[in-house]
Design a protein around this motif. Structure first.
Motif, mmCIF file in Angstrom:
data_model
loop_
_atom_site.group_PDB
_atom_site.id
_atom_site.type_symbol
_atom_site.label_atom_id
_atom_site.label_comp_id
_atom_site.label_asym_id
_atom_site.label_seq_id
_atom_site.Cartn_x
_atom_site.Cartn_y
_atom_site.Cartn_z
ATOM 1 N N ASP A 188 3.092 -1.003 6.115
ATOM 2 C CA ASP A 188 1.830 -0.374 6.481
ATOM 3 C C ASP A 188 1.946 0.052 7.940
ATOM 4 O OD1 ASP A 188 1.261 -2.660 8.044
ATOM 5 O OD2 ASP A 188 -0.120 -3.511 6.578
ATOM 6 N N TYR B 194 7.511 -3.794 1.544
ATOM 7 C CA TYR B 194 6.130 -3.675 2.015
ATOM 8 C C TYR B 194 6.167 -2.936 3.340
ATOM 9 C CZ TYR B 194 1.413 -4.729 3.614
ATOM 10 O OH TYR B 194 0.120 -4.617 4.044
ATOM 11 N N PRO C 45 0.801 -1.210 0.000
ATOM 12 C CA PRO C 45 0.000 0.000 0.000
ATOM 13 C C PRO C 45 0.847 1.280 0.000
ATOM 14 C CG PRO C 45 0.083 -0.917 2.203
ATOM 15 C CD PRO C 45 0.793 -1.892 1.300
ATOM 16 N N THR C 46 2.153 1.126 0.127
ATOM 17 C CA THR C 46 3.051 2.283 0.213
ATOM 18 C C THR C 46 4.141 2.122 -0.849
ATOM 19 O OG1 THR C 46 2.661 2.124 2.607
ATOM 20 C CG2 THR C 46 4.330 3.696 1.875
#
Length: 194
Positions: A175, A173, A40-41
């Protein structure tokens, strides 16, 4: 997120990788790759609010870390990676336990420099190896404050020649509570925010 739950399930019972058999390692690597596809980033180094803080290792394939469990009369306790974005510092802390009153820790302090959207170059600067009681170790945060204040410890406290001791890490990854990294020696790291 289903991919995240799959990874946590695959890691469960492996004691950070110490007990993982070949089939479990393959399942974990597949779950990691699947989750990385849905990061998501996309620019993790710009997400300093996510990156900064204290992270606890929940899985690794790093032989250097896992071999700490082979020290005679000692077992590997918690392993932390603490990132201080404002000073471009990273602190790796491995707690060692075993014989009463001989609990110890192995710590390495380093500086990091972003070299891409997700890769940092890491230059190791200081190594501290000692008994928790002599160091008066109580928590990673307190220990780091003491390091940053310049305190010298009653331990093997040595300066590392950063020209010879360096590497890189890709953050693949991140979050609010999970981070995955891949290192220059082919190791993977899965960490949860504390």
């Amino acid at each position: 997120m289903l991919g995240k739950a799959n990874l946590i399930d695959a890691i469960a019972g492996t004691n950070r990788g110490l007990l993982a058999n070949a089939a479990q390692k393959q399942a974990i690597l597949a779950a990691i790759a699947n989750l990385e596809d849905f990061n998501p980033t996309p620019r993790p180094l710009e997400a300093t609010h996510l990156l900064n803080g204290d992270w606890r290792l929940i899985y690794t394939s790093s032989k250097a870390l896992l071999n700490l469990d082979r020290i005679p009369f000692a077992k590997l306790g918690q392993i932390y990676q603490c990132i201080r974005v404002n000073t471009s510092s990273v602190y790796n802390i491995a707690e060692i336990y075993g014989l009463p009153y001989l609990e110890g820790l192995v710590s390495v302090a380093a500086k990091f420099e972003p070299v891409s959207e997700k890769r940092v170059q890491v230059k190791f600067q200081r190594s501290i190896l000692g008994l928790k009681r002599l160091i008066a170790y109580s928590s990673p945060a307190t220990f780091i404050q003491e390091i940053e204040s310049g305190k010298k410890f009653t331990a093997f406290d040595t300066v590392i020649n950063s020209d010879k001791q360096q590497g890189w890490l890709d953050i693949t990854y991140i979050d609010e509570d999970l981070r995955i990294g891949r290192g220059n020696e082919g190791s993977v790291f899965v960490l949860s925010k504390t």
